[in-house]
Design a protein around this motif. Structure first.
Motif, PDB file in Angstrom:
ATOM      1  N   UNK A 142       0.814  -1.117   0.011  1.00 16.51           N
ATOM      2  CA  UNK A 142      -0.045  -0.094   0.057  1.00 16.51           C
ATOM      3  C   UNK A 142       0.814   1.234  -0.004  1.00 16.51           C
ATOM      4  N   UNK A 143       2.015   1.037   0.424  1.00 13.29           N
ATOM      5  CA  UNK A 143       3.026   2.143   0.479  1.00 13.29           C
ATOM      6  C   UNK A 143       3.927   1.832  -0.973  1.00 13.29           C
ATOM      7  N   UNK A 144       4.118   2.801  -1.495  1.00 10.52           N
ATOM      8  CA  UNK A 144       4.811   2.886  -2.917  1.00 10.52           C
ATOM      9  C   UNK A 144       6.205   2.315  -2.805  1.00 10.52           C
ATOM     10  N   UNK A 145       6.745   2.872  -1.811  1.00  9.25           N
ATOM     11  CA  UNK A 145       8.180   2.596  -1.740  1.00  9.25           C
ATOM     12  C   UNK A 145       8.493   1.149  -1.194  1.00  9.25           C
ATOM     13  N   UNK A 146       7.415   0.585  -0.859  1.00 13.97           N
ATOM     14  CA  UNK A 146       7.714  -1.057  -0.215  1.00 13.97           C
ATOM     15  C   UNK A 146       6.772  -1.888  -1.001  1.00 13.97           C
ATOM     16  N   UNK A 147       6.536  -1.863  -2.081  1.00 16.96           N
ATOM     17  CA  UNK A 147       5.464  -2.548  -3.136  1.00 16.96           C
ATOM     18  C   UNK A 147       6.402  -3.212  -4.132  1.00 16.96           C
ATOM     19  N   UNK A 148       7.851  -2.890  -4.420  1.00 16.74           N
ATOM     20  CA  UNK A 148       8.447  -3.366  -5.394  1.00 16.74           C
ATOM     21  C   UNK A 148       8.411  -5.015  -5.353  1.00 16.74           C
ATOM     22  N   UNK A 149       8.568  -5.676  -3.817  1.00 15.45           N
ATOM     23  CA  UNK A 149       8.487  -7.151  -4.016  1.00 15.45           C
ATOM     24  C   UNK A 149       7.338  -7.666  -4.472  1.00 15.45           C
ATOM     25  N   UNK A 150       6.297  -7.016  -3.717  1.00 18.75           N
ATOM     26  CA  UNK A 150       4.810  -7.813  -4.228  1.00 18.75           C
ATOM     27  C   UNK A 150       4.400  -7.523  -5.802  1.00 18.75           C
ATOM     28  N   UNK A 151       4.712  -6.359  -6.298  1.00 19.72           N
ATOM     29  CA  UNK A 151       4.555  -6.243  -7.499  1.00 19.72           C
ATOM     30  C   UNK A 151       5.390  -6.993  -8.604  1.00 19.72           C
ATOM     31  N   UNK A 152       6.596  -7.150  -8.030  1.00 20.34           N
ATOM     32  CA  UNK A 152       7.750  -7.972  -9.062  1.00 20.34           C
ATOM     33  C   UNK A 152       7.338  -9.439  -8.877  1.00 20.34           C
ATOM     34  N   UNK A 153       6.808  -9.903  -7.841  1.00 25.67           N
ATOM     35  CA  UNK A 153       6.120 -11.329  -7.872  1.00 25.67           C
ATOM     36  C   UNK A 153       4.997 -11.532  -8.794  1.00 25.67           C
ATOM     37  N   UNK A 154       4.101 -10.445  -8.658  1.00 27.53           N
ATOM     38  CA  UNK A 154       3.081 -10.581  -9.494  1.00 27.53           C
ATOM     39  C   UNK A 154       3.572 -10.472 -11.211  1.00 27.53           C
ATOM     40  N   UNK A 155       4.470  -9.805 -11.393  1.00 38.42           N
ATOM     41  CA  UNK A 155       5.019  -9.715 -12.685  1.00 38.42           C
ATOM     42  C   UNK A 155       5.515 -11.151 -13.252  1.00 38.42           C
ATOM     43  N   UNK A 156       6.351 -11.850 -12.127  1.00 38.60           N
ATOM     44  CA  UNK A 156       6.840 -13.063 -12.511  1.00 38.60           C
ATOM     45  C   UNK A 156       5.677 -14.120 -12.580  1.00 38.60           C
ATOM     46  N   UNK A 157       4.779 -14.168 -11.974  1.00 41.53           N
ATOM     47  CA  UNK A 157       3.636 -14.809 -12.232  1.00 41.53           C
ATOM     48  C   UNK A 157       2.775 -14.737 -13.453  1.00 41.53           C
TER      49      UNK A 157
END
Length: 332
Positions: A259-274
């Motif tokens: 929910x905080x942009x600067x701490x979203x890279x891990x979650x969004x990165x995994x989403x892209x990998x999937x």
């Protein structure tokens, strides 16, 4: 107890738009008013009953209440996967008083994907488990260790595992009572030959705020006054590399405070990998809850095989449990 904000009228309005025909409403779900409204219906007419939760008997699954709910029905279709893990009057009790009780298309799809992933996955089979607390995910991790080839752990729960490994985690979230259990889960995975993958670096923050100071550090170097809010950049690359080639992936729980942009890279990165795994012909299942919100925020929902509508129901199905709302239906 009636809650005006939870009335069914807005649902009736939307259903009328979807069906392109009027949807009648009634201010109750049992009783004389319902009987009178049903009596007025012609073939093809639709009537939406009031919210069953306005009665305490609904969640207590009181037989007499379930019987009243079923009074005017011959066929019961359950398409509410999100409540199928609860034995309530409108999900389980009512089935005892109708001639035919069947699954709707959504429920059928949920069972096909989630049960398929658990019972006969295409391998390699990976699970990504995230979220804040390990305590809420212990049963599902235990169950997945029996079935998976790889398990990835992310989110706030990683710090309880680090503590079990003897690491200092600063002010990061730790569930002290579950440190021994975290150790047992790692040992169990090792004994089964399941690759149990924890991040090797994390993004830490000076405080729990969207605009906090942040930096990427090794899990061995978490500063005493800082707290971890995302998996680190090296860990994300490692997760992507380990996920590549997996044929079935189940994901439940974000990698960080997305929910905080600067701490979203891990979650969004995994989403892209999937999403890439789906494109390559793999099966990707988003198991309800915050992961669904994360995939939607990343605008990748169309690139997943299946996005589950149930949080608790998804977890219980992945644990291999029988859901009362499903067990009560006729066998296909």
């Amino acid at each position: 107890k009636v809650n005006e904000k939870m009335r069914m009228a807005p649902m009736a309005k939307r259903l009328a738009e979807l069906l392109k025909q009027p949807v009648n409403t009634v201010g109750d779900c049992i009783g004389a008013d319902v009987d009178a409204s049903v009596a007025k219906l012609n073939a093809g007419d639709v009537l939406m009953l009031e919210n069953t939760r306005f009665y305490a008997e609904e969640e207590k699954n009181v037989t007499e209440f379930a019987q009243k709910l079923a009074k005017n029905a011959k066929v019961f279709v359950n398409d509410a996967f999100g409540t199928a893990h609860r034995a309530h009057a409108s999900t389980e009790g009512v089935t005892k008083f109708v001639d035919h009780k069947v699954a709707g298309f959504l429920l059928q799809k949920e069972i096909a994907f989630l049960k398929g992933a658990v019972d006969a996955p295409k391998r390699p089979f990976a699970a990504i488990v995230g979220g804040a607390k390990v305590s809420t995910k212990i049963p599902v991790i235990e169950s997945l260790i029996e079935k998976c080839d790889k398990i990835f752990i992310g989110g706030g729960m990683i710090f309880t595992f680090y503590r079990a490994m003897g690491l200092n985690v600063g002010k990061s979230l730790v569930e002290e009572d579950f440190i021994p259990m975290a150790k047992q889960l790692m040992e169990k995975a090792a004994a089964k030959g399941v690759k149990f993958i924890l991040p090797t670096d994390v993004v830490v923050a000076s405080e729990f705020k969207a605009d906090a100071q942040s930096k990427n550090v090794s899990v061995n170097d978490i500063p005493a006054d800082w707290l971890g809010l995302d998996i680190g950049s090296a860990s994300l690359e490692n997760f992507k590399a380990e996920l590549k080639g997996c044929k079935t992936v189940v994901w439940n729980g974000p990698m960080g405070v997305f929910e905080f942009e600067q701490f979203a890279k891990g979650t969004f990165g995994v989403a892209h990998a999937l999403a890439d795994i789906t494109d390559a012909g793999g099966i990707t299942i988003i198991g309800g809850g915050d992961s669904v919100a994360a995939v939607a925020a990343a605008k990748l929902d169309k690139r997943m095989s299946h996005i589950s509508t149930g949080g608790g129901a998804s977890l219980e199905m992945l644990e291999g449990k029988v859901l009362p709302g499903v067990a009560a239906l006729d066998d296909a």
